[in-house]
Design a protein around this motif. Sequence first.
Motif, PDB file in Angstrom:
ATOM      1  N   ASP A  12       0.857  -1.182   0.000  1.00 20.90           N
ATOM      2  CA  ASP A  12       0.000   0.000   0.000  1.00 20.90           C
ATOM      3  C   ASP A  12       0.896   1.235   0.000  1.00 20.90           C
ATOM      4  O   ASP A  12       1.470   1.584   1.019  1.00 20.90           O
ATOM      5  CB  ASP A  12      -0.909  -0.013   1.232  1.00 20.90           C
ATOM      6  CG  ASP A  12      -1.850   1.187   1.306  1.00 20.90           C
ATOM      7  OD1 ASP A  12      -1.756   2.080   0.434  1.00 20.90           O
ATOM      8  OD2 ASP A  12      -2.666   1.235   2.231  1.00 20.90           O
ATOM      9  N   THR A  13       1.028   1.865  -1.140  1.00 27.48           N
ATOM     10  CA  THR A  13       1.921   3.025  -1.249  1.00 27.48           C
ATOM     11  C   THR A  13       1.277   4.307  -0.762  1.00 27.48           C
ATOM     12  O   THR A  13       1.920   5.356  -0.729  1.00 27.48           O
ATOM     13  CB  THR A  13       2.392   3.208  -2.702  1.00 27.48           C
ATOM     14  OG1 THR A  13       1.234   3.347  -3.540  1.00 27.48           O
ATOM     15  CG2 THR A  13       3.230   2.029  -3.160  1.00 27.48           C
ATOM     16  N   ASP A  14       0.006   4.241  -0.375  1.00 26.70           N
ATOM     17  CA  ASP A  14      -0.667   5.435   0.148  1.00 26.70           C
ATOM     18  C   ASP A  14      -0.313   5.707   1.605  1.00 26.70           C
ATOM     19  O   ASP A  14      -0.632   6.765   2.122  1.00 26.70           O
ATOM     20  CB  ASP A  14      -2.185   5.297   0.026  1.00 26.70           C
ATOM     21  CG  ASP A  14      -2.661   5.451  -1.408  1.00 26.70           C
ATOM     22  OD1 ASP A  14      -1.865   5.921  -2.253  1.00 26.70           O
ATOM     23  OD2 ASP A  14      -3.807   5.092  -1.692  1.00 26.70           O
ATOM     24  N   ARG A  15       0.294   4.735   2.263  1.00 33.53           N
ATOM     25  CA  ARG A  15       0.667   4.949   3.661  1.00 33.53           C
ATOM     26  C   ARG A  15       2.020   4.320   3.942  1.00 33.53           C
ATOM     27  O   ARG A  15       2.372   3.297   3.371  1.00 33.53           O
ATOM     28  CB  ARG A  15      -0.408   4.435   4.611  1.00 33.53           C
ATOM     29  CG  ARG A  15      -0.608   2.954   4.588  1.00 33.53           C
ATOM     30  CD  ARG A  15      -1.719   2.527   5.527  1.00 33.53           C
ATOM     31  NE  ARG A  15      -1.616   1.097   5.785  1.00 33.53           N
ATOM     32  CZ  ARG A  15      -2.195   0.484   6.755  1.00 33.53           C
ATOM     33  NH1 ARG A  15      -2.957   1.143   7.596  1.00 33.53           N
ATOM     34  NH2 ARG A  15      -2.056  -0.804   6.932  1.00 33.53           N
ATOM     35  N   THR A  16       2.761   4.964   4.827  1.00 35.42           N
ATOM     36  CA  THR A  16       4.080   4.470   5.206  1.00 35.42           C
ATOM     37  C   THR A  16       4.180   4.468   6.728  1.00 35.42           C
ATOM     38  O   THR A  16       3.545   5.287   7.406  1.00 35.42           O
ATOM     39  CB  THR A  16       5.207   5.354   4.628  1.00 35.42           C
ATOM     40  OG1 THR A  16       5.011   6.687   5.075  1.00 35.42           O
ATOM     41  CG2 THR A  16       5.228   5.302   3.120  1.00 35.42           C
ATOM     42  N   VAL A  17       4.961   3.547   7.243  1.00 35.76           N
ATOM     43  CA  VAL A  17       5.175   3.476   8.685  1.00 35.76           C
ATOM     44  C   VAL A  17       6.010   4.680   9.115  1.00 35.76           C
ATOM     45  O   VAL A  17       7.044   4.972   8.528  1.00 35.76           O
ATOM     46  CB  VAL A  17       5.887   2.167   9.083  1.00 35.76           C
ATOM     47  CG1 VAL A  17       6.239   2.173  10.565  1.00 35.76           C
ATOM     48  CG2 VAL A  17       5.035   0.961   8.736  1.00 35.76           C
ATOM     49  N   ASN A  18       5.546   5.349  10.138  1.00 38.63           N
ATOM     50  CA  ASN A  18       6.301   6.448  10.732  1.00 38.63           C
ATOM     51  C   ASN A  18       7.075   5.865  11.919  1.00 38.63           C
ATOM     52  O   ASN A  18       6.530   5.687  13.005  1.00 38.63           O
ATOM     53  CB  ASN A  18       5.370   7.569  11.183  1.00 38.63           C
ATOM     54  CG  ASN A  18       6.126   8.769  11.693  1.00 38.63           C
ATOM     55  OD1 ASN A  18       7.177   8.633  12.312  1.00 38.63           O
ATOM     56  ND2 ASN A  18       5.592   9.951  11.447  1.00 38.63           N
ATOM     57  N   VAL A  19       8.331   5.559  11.680  1.00 38.53           N
ATOM     58  CA  VAL A  19       9.167   4.911  12.695  1.00 38.53           C
ATOM     59  C   VAL A  19       9.369   5.822  13.906  1.00 38.53           C
ATOM     60  O   VAL A  19       9.444   5.352  15.041  1.00 38.53           O
ATOM     61  CB  VAL A  19      10.515   4.487  12.079  1.00 38.53           C
ATOM     62  CG1 VAL A  19      11.444   3.892  13.129  1.00 38.53           C
ATOM     63  CG2 VAL A  19      10.292   3.502  10.943  1.00 38.53           C
TER      64      VAL A  19
END
Length: 134
Positions: free
Chosen positions: A68-75
């Motif tokens: 899902d390229t619409d969301r990324t993990v915010n580490v």
Amino acid sequence: MSSAPQEIFERYIWAGMTRNAAALAEMFTADGVFEAPLVPAGRAFPRRLEGREAIRNGMAAYYVRPVDTDRTVNVDTSRYVLHGTADPDVFIAEIDTVFDGPAGATTMSLVQIFRLRDGKIALLRDYFAPEQVD
């Protein structure tokens, strides 16, 4: 809590985030079990995998699905806490993973229970909202 659970947990998370099914499977004992008890049967994410090879193959099949390229993990804003138990081979991970996306940040909370044997994962139970993975 010793550093072993911390190291095992961080290696497990890294293998999952990098979608490395082989590295993830190698963390398990030969007869290890991965369970996601809240996932209904028939979903893309495996509900139960028994044995290192089944874990490798099952997670590899899941990982080939598009990301899902619409969301990324915010580490930086994601958090976890590890809890020891009376059994030194069992620990619990309480996780809040934050995803950044077009509509803003969302959080997926989950709990994982790890049972170790000889420094490897013998059983992992992963409790999360199943709609988060399909």
